[in-house]
Design an enzyme around this catalytic site. Structure first.
Site, mmCIF file in Angstrom:
data_model
loop_
_atom_site.group_PDB
_atom_site.id
_atom_site.type_symbol
_atom_site.label_atom_id
_atom_site.label_comp_id
_atom_site.label_asym_id
_atom_site.label_seq_id
_atom_site.Cartn_x
_atom_site.Cartn_y
_atom_site.Cartn_z
ATOM 1 N N GLU A 163 -27.822 20.768 4.015
ATOM 2 C CA GLU A 163 -27.375 19.375 4.081
ATOM 3 C C GLU A 163 -26.728 19.006 5.414
ATOM 4 O O GLU A 163 -25.522 18.680 5.468
ATOM 5 C CB GLU A 163 -26.414 19.079 2.915
ATOM 6 C CG GLU A 163 -27.065 19.259 1.565
ATOM 7 C CD GLU A 163 -26.156 18.887 0.399
ATOM 8 O OE1 GLU A 163 -24.976 18.584 0.618
ATOM 9 O OE2 GLU A 163 -26.642 18.880 -0.744
ATOM 10 N N GLU A 355 -31.281 22.229 -4.591
ATOM 11 C CA GLU A 355 -30.091 21.893 -5.388
ATOM 12 C C GLU A 355 -30.407 20.712 -6.290
ATOM 13 O O GLU A 355 -31.041 19.739 -5.855
ATOM 14 C CB GLU A 355 -28.893 21.485 -4.521
ATOM 15 C CG GLU A 355 -28.237 22.610 -3.786
ATOM 16 C CD GLU A 355 -26.992 22.151 -3.015
ATOM 17 O OE1 GLU A 355 -26.390 21.116 -3.383
ATOM 18 O OE2 GLU A 355 -26.650 22.835 -2.047
HETATM 19 O O1 IFM Z 1 -21.151 21.303 -4.101
HETATM 20 C C1 IFM Z 1 -22.054 20.597 -3.316
HETATM 21 C C2 IFM Z 1 -22.832 21.529 -2.425
HETATM 22 O O2 IFM Z 1 -22.016 22.319 -1.616
HETATM 23 C C3 IFM Z 1 -23.747 20.751 -1.511
HETATM 24 N N1 IFM Z 1 -24.555 19.832 -2.282
HETATM 25 C C4 IFM Z 1 -23.918 18.995 -3.246
HETATM 26 C C5 IFM Z 1 -23.029 19.823 -4.157
HETATM 27 C C6 IFM Z 1 -22.324 18.911 -5.167
HETATM 28 O O3 IFM Z 1 -21.535 17.980 -4.513
#
Ligand code: IFM
Length: 452
Positions: A163, A355
């Site tokens: 990210e 994710e």
């Molecule tokens: O916890 C975070 C993660 O570190 C990065 N993506 C989003 C998740 C939830 O906010």
């Protein structure tokens, strides 16, 4: 069509969010260590000092993965455990921790998927200029080399960055994440450029030095615009919204993904950023554009758009009382259809959902179990949409639920629980939630137990 035969089912975590043990074995400090110490930056004054104490409990955690039936585990390495100063001296103890973790995972039948950087930037390097420093891509490549030399005889799946929109945007522009900077846009975009070059150099390093054939991707993020109807006009409006660059913001797809996959910044972005856009060389752009094997996508939510009568893209207000997670993120399952589809159509690379998941009001019930029907419903709804995108021809190769266990949710501290496993942060007791057992069954059926 269901999920492909070799579809990979896993769960993800990141080093700072779970490891704790910030001073163990000579680990160097990170920007997040320092940020947590600043009053008012993290909810409740929470810190990563203990987190899930995974550094000392990794064997127990691998056993949980096995119990659930995960096929793969995506985790990140703490750069400053391996190189306490970010460059130079390697810490054998720090590297040894990941070395043993990889062995334990493989012994448990869980494939390790390694993310090189998930936000815990070495403080020593930040103090030398961080991502703004012209050497920062080389620092990242040198760190990558150390890791690859040690782990690539067993690790085959790699992701460079998690990210970038977050750690650049929230860390360097709005300042709500570490290191907490609020830089002018030109400097934010310079940092972003260095980050992209770092990605490219790291990919080159992995390709050149990996002992086993490497499968490489990265994991950008962003909310997904969902077309209000299936009309061609609304679909095109959603696509336009996804890739449009807006002045004053780094929250978009094209600025980050076009350089990586096309070797150029989008013309529309160069225009809106104007004089703030970074100066770059043709060689840097060639470095950024390295062949990748998959595009990782972190997708949680979306928003509805349509083509307005005047031809513009209109964002629709959320419906009154629409479902939201504990963290107030809108539940928008079609995001997991349109995100993969748009990215596949634009870049043509296999997709892995690196994710997806939700924070819930989870606690241990009187019967000793953690009942989280909302998470099961959330995951079912999103995975049905992912299945639909595969059925429509998107090459989707895997799915990683965020997250294996409740952990440190950055500036929100410990108040939001995203895990398949409940963690009592006072006792470190782990309890499998109902969703973990549900997910295990889903994995064993390769998704066949999902509702129609
Ligand atoms: O916890 C975070 C993660 O570190 C990065 N993506 C989003 C998740 C939830 O906010």
């Amino acid at each position: 069509m269901a999920f492909s035969k070799n579809f990979v089912w896993g769960a993800a975590t990141s080093s700072f969010q779970i490891e704790g043990a910030l001073e163990a074995d000579g680990r160097g400090r990170t920007v997040w260590d320092a940020f947590c110490e600043k009053p008012g930056k993290v909810h409740g004054g929470d810190t990563g000092a203990v987190a899930c104490d995974h550094y000392h409990r990794s064997k127990e955690d691998v056993a949980l993965m096995r119990e659930i039936g995960l096929q793969a585990y995506r985790f990140s390495l703490a750069w400053s455990r391996i190189l306490p100063e970010g460059v130079g001296q390697v810490s054998e103890a720090g590297l040894g921790f990941y070395d043993r973790l990889v062995d334990d995972l493989l012994a448990a039948g869980v494939q390790p998927w390694v993310t090189l950087f998930h936000w815990d930037y070495p403080l020593a390097l930040y103090q030398r200029g961080g991502w703004l420093h012209e050497d920062s891509p080389k620092w990242f490549a040198d760190y990558t080399r150390v890791v690859v030399d040690r782990l690539s005889d067993r690790v085959q799946h790699w992701m460079t960055l998690n990210e970038p929109q977050c750690f650049v945007g929230l860390g360097h522009q709005t300042g709500i994440h570490a290191p907490g900077d609020q830089l002018p846009q030109a400097q934010v975009l310079l940092a972003a450029h260095r980050v992209l070059v770092a990605h490219g150099l790291a990919v080159q390093t992995i390709r050149q030095h990996a002992k086993k054939p490497a499968v490489i991707g990265w994991a950008p993020t962003g909310d997904v615009p969902v077309p209000e109807t299936n009309s061609a006009a609304d679909i095109e409006a959603a696509r336009e919204a996804y890739y449009t660059v807006r002045n004053g913001s780094v929250w978009n797809q094209a600025w980050w993904l076009d350089p990586v996959f096309k070797g150029e910044y989008p013309a529309q972005g160069l225009e809106v950023y104007g004089a703030d856009a970074p100066k770059f060389t043709a060689e840097e752009m060639r470095t950024i554009r390295q062949p990748l094997d998959f595009l990782g996508l972190n997708i949680y939510n979306g928003y509805h758009v349509r083509r307005a009568a005047d031809g513009s893209v209109e964002q629709l207000p959320r419906q009154l009382g629409n479902p939201q997670t504990h963290m107030h993120w809108n539940v928008t399952p079609p995001a997991l259809y349109w995100g993969p589809r748009f990215q596949w159509e634009r870049y043509g690379l296999p997709i892995v959902i690196t994710e997806n998941g939700m924070s819930g009001h989870d606690w241990v019930a009187l019967d000793g179990h953690v009942h989280d029907p909302a998470r099961i419903d959330y995951l079912s709804r999103y995975l049905r949409e992912l299945r639909r995108s595969a059925a429509d021809g998107v090459d989707v190769r895997g799915y990683f639920q965020w997250t294996l266990m409740d952990n440190f949710e950055w500036a929100e501290g410990y108040r939001y629980r995203f895990g398949l496993v409940h963690v009592d942060f006072n006792t470190q007791k782990r309890t499998l939630k109902d969703s973990a057992r549900w997910y295990g069954e889903l994995i064993r059926s390769n998704g066949a137990t999902l509702p129609a």
